[in-house]
Design a protein around this motif. Structure first.
Motif, PDB file in Angstrom:
ATOM      1  N   TYR A   1       0.840  -1.210   0.000  1.00  0.00           N
ATOM      2  CA  TYR A   1       0.000   0.000   0.000  1.00  0.00           C
ATOM      3  C   TYR A   1       0.872   1.256   0.000  1.00  0.00           C
ATOM      4  CZ  TYR A   1      -3.696   3.286   1.327  1.00  0.00           C
ATOM      5  OH  TYR A   1      -4.580   4.334   1.358  1.00  0.00           O
ATOM      6  N   HIS A   2       1.862   1.267   0.885  1.00  0.00           N
ATOM      7  CA  HIS A   2       2.732   2.444   0.959  1.00  0.00           C
ATOM      8  C   HIS A   2       3.391   2.704  -0.399  1.00  0.00           C
ATOM      9  CE1 HIS A   2       5.432   5.465   2.480  1.00  0.00           C
ATOM     10  NE2 HIS A   2       6.448   4.798   1.975  1.00  0.00           N
TER      11      HIS A   2
ATOM     12  N   GLY B   1      12.132  11.247 -18.025  1.00  0.00           N
ATOM     13  CA  GLY B   1      11.387  12.098 -17.081  1.00  0.00           C
ATOM     14  C   GLY B   1      10.792  11.305 -15.939  1.00  0.00           C
ATOM     15  N   LEU B   2      11.562  10.367 -15.409  1.00  0.00           N
ATOM     16  CA  LEU B   2      11.002   9.438 -14.416  1.00  0.00           C
ATOM     17  C   LEU B   2      10.953  10.043 -13.009  1.00  0.00           C
ATOM     18  CD1 LEU B   2      12.726   6.105 -15.458  1.00  0.00           C
ATOM     19  CD2 LEU B   2      10.539   7.053 -16.214  1.00  0.00           C
ATOM     20  N   ASP B   3       9.969   9.616 -12.237  1.00  0.00           N
ATOM     21  CA  ASP B   3       9.949   9.848 -10.798  1.00  0.00           C
ATOM     22  C   ASP B   3      10.500   8.580 -10.153  1.00  0.00           C
ATOM     23  OD1 ASP B   3       8.720  12.243 -11.197  1.00  0.00           O
ATOM     24  OD2 ASP B   3       6.790  11.656 -10.339  1.00  0.00           O
ATOM     25  N   VAL B   4      11.697   8.636  -9.609  1.00  0.00           N
ATOM     26  CA  VAL B   4      12.262   7.489  -8.891  1.00  0.00           C
ATOM     27  C   VAL B   4      11.988   7.716  -7.409  1.00  0.00           C
ATOM     28  CG1 VAL B   4      14.351   6.180  -8.358  1.00  0.00           C
ATOM     29  CG2 VAL B   4      14.028   7.137 -10.650  1.00  0.00           C
ATOM     30  N   LEU B   5      11.234   6.795  -6.801  1.00  0.00           N
ATOM     31  CA  LEU B   5      10.713   7.029  -5.452  1.00  0.00           C
ATOM     32  C   LEU B   5      11.183   5.953  -4.479  1.00  0.00           C
ATOM     33  CD1 LEU B   5       7.149   7.724  -6.810  1.00  0.00           C
ATOM     34  CD2 LEU B   5       8.581   9.446  -5.720  1.00  0.00           C
ATOM     35  N   GLY B   6      11.956   6.335  -3.488  1.00  0.00           N
ATOM     36  CA  GLY B   6      12.304   5.410  -2.408  1.00  0.00           C
ATOM     37  C   GLY B   6      11.083   5.191  -1.537  1.00  0.00           C
TER      38      GLY B   6
ATOM     39  N   ALA C   1       6.949   7.972 -16.061  1.00  0.00           N
ATOM     40  CA  ALA C   1       6.509   6.865 -15.199  1.00  0.00           C
ATOM     41  C   ALA C   1       7.063   7.014 -13.783  1.00  0.00           C
ATOM     42  CB  ALA C   1       6.957   5.531 -15.790  1.00  0.00           C
ATOM     43  N   ARG C   2       6.445   6.287 -12.842  1.00  0.00           N
ATOM     44  CA  ARG C   2       6.932   6.253 -11.459  1.00  0.00           C
ATOM     45  C   ARG C   2       7.671   4.939 -11.234  1.00  0.00           C
ATOM     46  NH1 ARG C   2       1.857   7.115 -12.996  1.00  0.00           N
ATOM     47  NH2 ARG C   2       0.672   6.463 -11.163  1.00  0.00           N
ATOM     48  N   PHE C   3       8.874   5.047 -10.695  1.00  0.00           N
ATOM     49  CA  PHE C   3       9.729   3.876 -10.470  1.00  0.00           C
ATOM     50  C   PHE C   3       9.894   3.717  -8.959  1.00  0.00           C
ATOM     51  CE2 PHE C   3      13.351   1.188 -10.373  1.00  0.00           C
ATOM     52  CZ  PHE C   3      13.385   0.520 -11.581  1.00  0.00           C
ATOM     53  N   LEU C   4       9.266   2.677  -8.407  1.00  0.00           N
ATOM     54  CA  LEU C   4       9.217   2.507  -6.953  1.00  0.00           C
ATOM     55  C   LEU C   4      10.347   1.597  -6.476  1.00  0.00           C
ATOM     56  CD1 LEU C   4       5.360   1.862  -6.754  1.00  0.00           C
ATOM     57  CD2 LEU C   4       6.561   4.072  -6.698  1.00  0.00           C
TER      58      LEU C   4
ATOM     59  N   ARG D   1       3.101   6.314  -2.285  1.00  0.00           N
ATOM     60  CA  ARG D   1       4.204   6.827  -3.092  1.00  0.00           C
ATOM     61  C   ARG D   1       3.888   6.791  -4.581  1.00  0.00           C
ATOM     62  NH1 ARG D   1       7.607   9.961  -1.691  1.00  0.00           N
ATOM     63  NH2 ARG D   1       9.628   8.986  -2.101  1.00  0.00           N
ATOM     64  N   GLY D   2       3.323   5.662  -5.052  1.00  0.00           N
ATOM     65  CA  GLY D   2       3.166   5.458  -6.491  1.00  0.00           C
ATOM     66  C   GLY D   2       1.937   6.093  -7.105  1.00  0.00           C
TER      67      GLY D   2
END
Ligand SMILES: NC(=O)c1ccc[n+]([C@@H]2O[C@H](COP(=O)([O-])OP(=O)(O)OC[C@H]3O[C@@H](n4cnc5c(N)ncnc54)[C@H](OP(=O)(O)O)[C@@H]3O)[C@@H](O)[C@H]2O)c1
Length: 364
Positions: A151-152, A296-301, A259-262, A157-158
């Motif tokens: 979920y997180h 143009g990625l969002d890389v999300l920890g 895109a979002r990269f989790l 985040r995503g």
């Protein structure tokens, strides 16, 4: 004495070393209520999850290392054996699960020493929750850590939305399968990866729309063309990456612009931290910045617990949603392996060797 618990007496060089040389089963008695606080609960443990984090902790390669000797088992479920005078929300005999963030080896303070690989655990009342819906003990001890993580990552985040396509790596794993389940509940399309056709068949039966085996004789089989074929040449909207290493870099070529990269974890490179509890990450994963920039990625920890420590307001809505889904039957954790507590070493090796799909459980 018929009660037992597992203890890790010293941290290993790696989990297999710890299991073989530093982990044993010892007798225990039910904790004496006279030594407990009026808000405490004693749980007679029926099921304890054997998770990836439990394994990595035995070698001190997890960011939150308990001091040995300790009892492993982040997450467990069972029956209330005793409740202090101030506990009003559960009573003796109730079926409960214990919140792994507030008791057990992943917690801080007095309750850290009561892990789930034991006949009894002690937790503060606030950590003891009635098992939602029709979940079995085996399912209940595989709920919070896995589904709150999914979920997180996917929701908080995503920002995963209905109709989007998400690529889930390590989908046969505990958190990966939870991500498949939650992504489907959100209404997303799921492309799941793994290295075994047998395990991927179960992942598909558990809800994934498409599965891709990424195994090649020499390591990773490139899968960009598979993803492009499944997304009309566009690429996926979100990547859920609990695996790391080569698969992360290949994934950067499988995404649409923006895109979002989790970043969820690194099951393929578990030894980014040194063994025996030494700190440092000499071989951490790296991602090529050119691909991140040009796409143009969002890389999300996405560290679930640490994010919540930084912002406690994240927890309540997440916990509430996971419990609601479990209560209604929308979430049913899959457990492929169950062992008696005495076979803890076999169970831990099965988990470490990748035999498990979803959850692996010990029965004290
Ligand atoms: N972000 C967070 O808050 C959070 C929370 C919990 C866990 N994690 C992290 O997420 C990762 C996955 O956790 P988990 O509990 O899902 O683990 P798990 O149950 O062991 O699953 C990991 C999966 O990764 C796949 N995998 C691919 N390449 C691998 C390799 N070279 N070695 C081992 N496995 C490989 C395996 O599937 P195949 O065999 O099918 O390839 C396996 O099912 C871990 O790094 C963990 O520390 C993060």
């Amino acid at each position: 004495v018929t009660a037992h618990r597992v203890i890790v007496s010293a941290l290993g060089e790696d989990p297999l070393d710890a299991i073989t040389h530093h982990t044993s089963l010892v007798e225990m008695r039910m904790p004496d209520p006279a030594g407990l606080a009026p808000g405490d609960v004693i749980v007679e443990i029926r099921s304890a999850a054997v998770g990836w984090v439990d394994l990595i902790m035995t070698s001190g390669q997890y960011q939150h290392p308990p001091q040995p000797p300790y009892t492993p088992g982040l997450e467990y479920a069972g029956v209330v054996a005793w409740a202090g005078a101030e506990v009003t929300h559960v009573r003796v005999g109730d079926r409960v699960l214990v919140d792994p963030f507030l008791a057990g080896p992943r917690s801080h303070g007095d309750y850290q020493r009561y892990g789930g690989f034991a006949s009894y655990g002690v937790a503060p009342g606030v950590a003891v929750l009635p098992i939602p819906g029709a979940l079995s003990f085996d399912q209940a001890c595989n709920l919070l850590g896995n589904y709150e993580t999914a979920y997180h990552c996917l929701v908080t985040r995503g920002r995963l939305a209905a109709g989007e396509t998400v690529l889930v790596h390590g989908a046969s794993g505990s958190t990966g399968l939870a991500a498949v389940h939650i992504a489907k509940l959100i209404g997303a399309r799921v492309i799941a990866t793994g290295r075994s056709d047998d395990k991927l068949a179960v992942v598909k039966a558990q809800g994934a729309d498409h599965v891709i085996n990424t195994k090649a004789p020499d390591g990773l089989r490139p899968f960009r063309d598979d993803i492009k074929a499944l997304t009309d040449g566009r690429g996926v909207d979100v990547v859920y990456d609990g695996v790391g290493g080569d698969i992360s870099v290949e994934s950067l070529r499988c995404v649409r612009f923006g895109a979002r990269f989790l970043i969820v974890g690194w099951a393929a490179t578990p030894f980014v931290s040194r063994g025996k509890g030494q700190r440092g990450a000499p071989n951490a994963n790296v991602l090529p910045t050119n691909l991140i920039m040009m796409k143009g990625l969002d890389v999300l920890g996405c560290p679930t617990v640490i994010s919540t420590v930084n912002d406690p307001s994240l927890r309540a809505p997440r916990l509430q949603q996971v419990l609601a889904w479990a209560g209604s039957g929308a979430i049913r954790p899959h457990v492929s392996h169950v062992f008696p507590l005495a076979e803890f070493a076999t169970a831990m090796r099965a988990k470490w060797n990748g035999e498990v799909i979803g959850g692996c459980v010990l029965h004290p």
